[in-house]
Design an enzyme around this catalytic site. Structure first.
Site, PDB file in Angstrom:
ATOM      1  N   ASP A 415     -10.951  53.903 -62.031  1.00  0.00           N
ATOM      2  CA  ASP A 415     -10.901  54.254 -63.437  1.00  0.00           C
ATOM      3  C   ASP A 415     -12.024  53.888 -64.181  1.00  0.00           C
ATOM      4  O   ASP A 415     -12.737  52.818 -63.856  1.00  0.00           O
ATOM      5  CB  ASP A 415      -9.726  54.067 -64.034  1.00  0.00           C
ATOM      6  CG  ASP A 415      -9.856  54.837 -65.227  1.00  0.00           C
ATOM      7  OD1 ASP A 415      -9.506  55.780 -65.559  1.00  0.00           O
ATOM      8  OD2 ASP A 415      -9.752  53.856 -66.443  1.00  0.00           O
ATOM      9  N   GLU A 468     -13.972  57.397 -60.215  1.00  0.00           N
ATOM     10  CA  GLU A 468     -14.041  58.367 -61.405  1.00  0.00           C
ATOM     11  C   GLU A 468     -15.324  58.145 -62.015  1.00  0.00           C
ATOM     12  O   GLU A 468     -15.418  57.224 -62.878  1.00  0.00           O
ATOM     13  CB  GLU A 468     -12.851  58.333 -62.378  1.00  0.00           C
ATOM     14  CG  GLU A 468     -12.675  59.237 -63.408  1.00  0.00           C
ATOM     15  CD  GLU A 468     -12.155  58.839 -64.724  1.00  0.00           C
ATOM     16  OE1 GLU A 468     -11.820  59.745 -65.460  1.00  0.00           O
ATOM     17  OE2 GLU A 468     -12.055  57.726 -64.943  1.00  0.00           O
TER      18      GLU A 468
END
EC number: 2.4.1.18
Length: 737
Positions: A415, A468
């Site tokens: 993330d 990401e």
């Protein structure tokens, strides 16, 4: 129980030391408590603030320990030999109890572990730190170990010791900064925390275990002893062959899931599914829908539901919201038996500042940077890990390996990588500190990501990692030895932003934004991309995928179907967030389940059926996936027909694989007789048409196939006139027969 008399005149315990015991101020408790040699005899010192009398019981015989005058609860006395014993206490009311003395047991951590911990290179810290149920010196109990190098004292607190930090201070292991203790009689399910006296002598708020394997149900914040050993896996066949399912040339279609809101049980207080229930319902659904992987939003323990797991505190604990650790393993095992990979969202970039967590863990900025210009994330009010500290980097890398090894997870999606890569991320001038060369790149975070990928790919065969990452940072999915970050894949955020911006526009305006659908091909093969329609696109007022679409209700569904066809035909692996496959009207709400009732209606069920068929077509057609990450697998046929908002391209697989042609019409006007060049002569099967009646369309198209004519078009020797339904995508596959 024999009454104790006045202290023995030769007792090794001074009044001052006894006061340190009673005040929980011992820095080296194992040098004082338990059995100690003194003047040729063994003496036992113990602390039990609830006892008025205490004795050491050996072979059934009690040996009184004498109270120290003026220091309640501290007892000391000689015993016949250095041998196993129990402590038997009695209070003023005459009640008695008996338990093992933790201070008669030797250390658990071995020399090699101690060396690697001191060096900060122990890649599997969970094997040593945390709470481990074990047999030690012939007794069953739990070994606790925690890193807190600047603390003056660390204690385990739990029901066993009435949550009194004076009762069980731990042993400091040399220069490792690690404290440990074995406490007999504690086992599976026991709640515990650590109580620390900080670097400045301050008593701190009790802390959860950074390497704890379980936690209490929020809002309770204690760690819970979980015996994670001994699970019987049944996924050997999957584990041996999974590398083929995670490869760059594999069909990868990911179903992204927030387990807490995928489905709820209304009859039981609207609770979410357990891991065991999800092992049946979610796994069966994802398999039926044709997805290849399930990706879970973070399941590491987190205190706040509204963070969706992206502010974790228990990095080594599967959230108890759905069950204990072995039941999460049941879910992974079931997915593997169904032929599905499991990916976890992993959050190494930041952590919340809750007092029971990592922030100021030992009274110093231990896990985070001390300077808020490096250690505080302004967007999320969270703390940023000190990536350059060896022990912290090792903690994070170990956590990545933990999920891959202990839970057989097939991949990690990392993330917020962009926030890690740049020191000035979301900061104004003066709010950040440049690197040693005066630049904005975070060298320490880059090194951490590279090492994590190298170690994970090197230690655990067949896995994948995905980033990401929303910037143009070069080489995210390039190997580390080629100067990259070493990820297997990168989310294509640019493609997502451009194409959603286009498809949300009224069709009459799309010709002015034609390039937004073609621009992605300019960089489509610069990384190994995943095309993500994730949770972030259907929350916080952005609306659902269906409500993003322009027009009246029928046009909204047609636009969405055409867009999904475009996405599945485009180079890149696929990712779709739950609820998007049934075109629900409402945006995602983590407090409730998907709007499953929508799927009872024909148009919503049609989109669901389309996604299922797209997944199966994608998996069964090598030309649609084999070269997702290679430029040789793509060729434009028509990229410039902006007046008609039409796009057409060829997808190619390996030698002998029939090519596929994808044609999109993003206007609400049927194009009859629209000629498209085709790379091979003969019959082309209409493998998918988003306007088909089963999908909620009107059934317009090409009657199942077209046959080429020897007429040059779009740079091809053969072509065919097509019927392109309004707001549709069709996929043609060459029929060699």
């Amino acid at each position: 129980m024999t009454d104790a008399s006045a202290p023995h005149p030769q007792a090794p315990l001074s009044h001052e030391t006894a006061q340190q015991i009673a005040h929980g101020a011992l820095h080296d408790p194992f040098a004082i408590l338990g059995p100690q040699d003194h003047a040729g005899q063994v003496w036992v010192t113990a602390y039990d603030p609830g006892a008025s009398a205490l004795e050491a019981v050996m072979d059934g015989t009690g040996h009184p320990l004498q109270p120290v005058d003026g220091v309640p609860g501290v007892f000391c006395g000689p015993v016949p030999a250095r041998a196993p014993y129990m402590l038997r206490g009695r209070n003023a009311a005459g009640e008695t109890w008996e338990h093992e003395d933790p201070y008669r047991f030797g250390p658990v951590i071995g020399e090699m572990d101690e060396y690697l911990l001191a060096e900060g290179t122990h890649q599997r810290v969970w094997k040593v730190l945390g709470a481990h149920v074990m047999d030690h010196e012939g007794v069953r109990g739990t070994h606790f170990a925690v890193w807190a190098p600047n603390a003056r004292r660390v204690s385990v607190v739990c029901d066993y010791n009435s949550w009194d930090g004076r009762r069980n201070p731990m042993r400091l292991r040399g220069s490792t900064g690690v404290w440990e203790i074995f406490i007999p009689g504690i086992g599976e399910g026991a709640a515990y925390k650590y109580e620390l006296i900080g670097a400045q002598g301050q008593l701190m708020a009790q802390k959860a275990d950074p390497v704890g394997f379980g936690s209490q149900h929020p809002p309770e914040t204690a760690s819970v002893v979980r015996d994670i050993a001994g699970y019987g896996w049944h996924d050997g066949k999957w584990m041996k062959s999974r590398s083929a399912s995670n490869a760059h040339d594999a069909p990868i279609s990911v179903y992204e899931v927030h387990l807490g809101s995928w489905k709820r049980i209304a009859e039981e207080g609207n609770r979410p599914l357990s891991y065991k229930e999800a092992a049946v319902e979610l796994v069966g659904y994802a398999r039926d829908m044709g997805f290849t992987h399930i990706e879970f939003l973070p399941i590491s323990e987190h205190p706040f539901d509204g963070s969706w797991g992206y502010q974790p505190i228990g990095l080594f604990a599967p959230t108890i919201r759905h069950g204990p650790p072995h039941e999460f393993r049941d879910l992974v095992d079931a997915a593997h038996k169904a032929g599905l990979g499991v990916i976890l969202d992993w959050v190494p970039g930041h952590f919340p500042a809750d007092v029971h967590g990592l922030a100021q863990f030992d009274g110093t900025a231990l896990y985070e940077h001390a300077d808020p210009r490096e250690g505080f994330h302004q967007d999320w009010n969270t703390m940023i890990y000190n990536f350059g500290r060896t022990e912290v980097a090792n903690f994070l890398i170990s956590n990545a390996l933990y999920w891959l090894e202990e839970y057989h997870v097939d991949g990690l999606r990392v993330d917020a990588v962009a926030s890690m890569l740049y020191r000035d991320y979301s900061r104004e001038e003066g709010q950040w500190i440049p690197n040693k060369d005066g630049g904005r790149e975070n060298y320490e975070a880059i090194s951490l990501l590279q090492r994590t990928n190298m170690i994970c790919y090197g230690e655990v065969p067949g896995i994948l990692t995905a980033a990401e990452e929303s910037t143009s940072f070069p080489g995210v999915s390039k190997p580390v030895d080629a100067g990259g970050l070493g990820f297997g894949f990168k989310w294509n955020m640019g493609w997502m932003n451009d194409t959603l911006d286009y498809i949300e526009r009224e069709p009459v305006h799309r010709k002015h934004h034609h390039h937004q659908m073609t621009f992605g091909i300019h960089y489509a093969f610069s990384e190994n991309f995943i095309l993500p329609i994730s949770h972030d696109e259907v929350v916080h007022g952005k609306g659902s995928m269906l409500t993003k679409m322009p027009g009246l209700e029928g046009d909204k569904f047609a636009n969405l179907r055409a867009y999904y066809g475009f996405m599945w035909g485009h180079p890149g692996k696929k990712l779709l967030f739950m609820g998007c496959e049934i075109a629900q009207w409402s945006e995602w709400n983590y407090k409730d389940q998907i709007d499953w009732k929508a799927a009872e209606y024909h148009t919503h069920a049609g989109v669901q059926r389309l996604v299922r068929d797209l997944n199966h077509l994608y998996r069964e057609t090598p030309s649609l996936y084999l070269k997702d990450c290679e430029p040789g697998g793509f060729e434009w046929l028509e990229a410039n027909d902006m007046d008609n908002s039409i796009y057409a391209w060829v997808r190619r697989g390996g030698p002998g694989d029939p090519p596929a042609v994808v044609v999109c019409n993003f206007t609400p006007v049927e194009r009859s007789g629209y000629r498209v060049g085709l790379p091979l002569p003969g019959r082309w099967r209409e493998a998918l048409n988003t306007d088909a009646e089963p999908y909620g369309g009107q059934g317009r198209g090409n009657m199942g196939s077209v046959t080429t004519e020897e007429k040059d078009w779009h740079g091809q020797d053969h072509s065919a006139p097509l019927t392109l339904p309004p707001l549709s995508t069709i996929i043609l596959v060459h029929d060699e027969d």
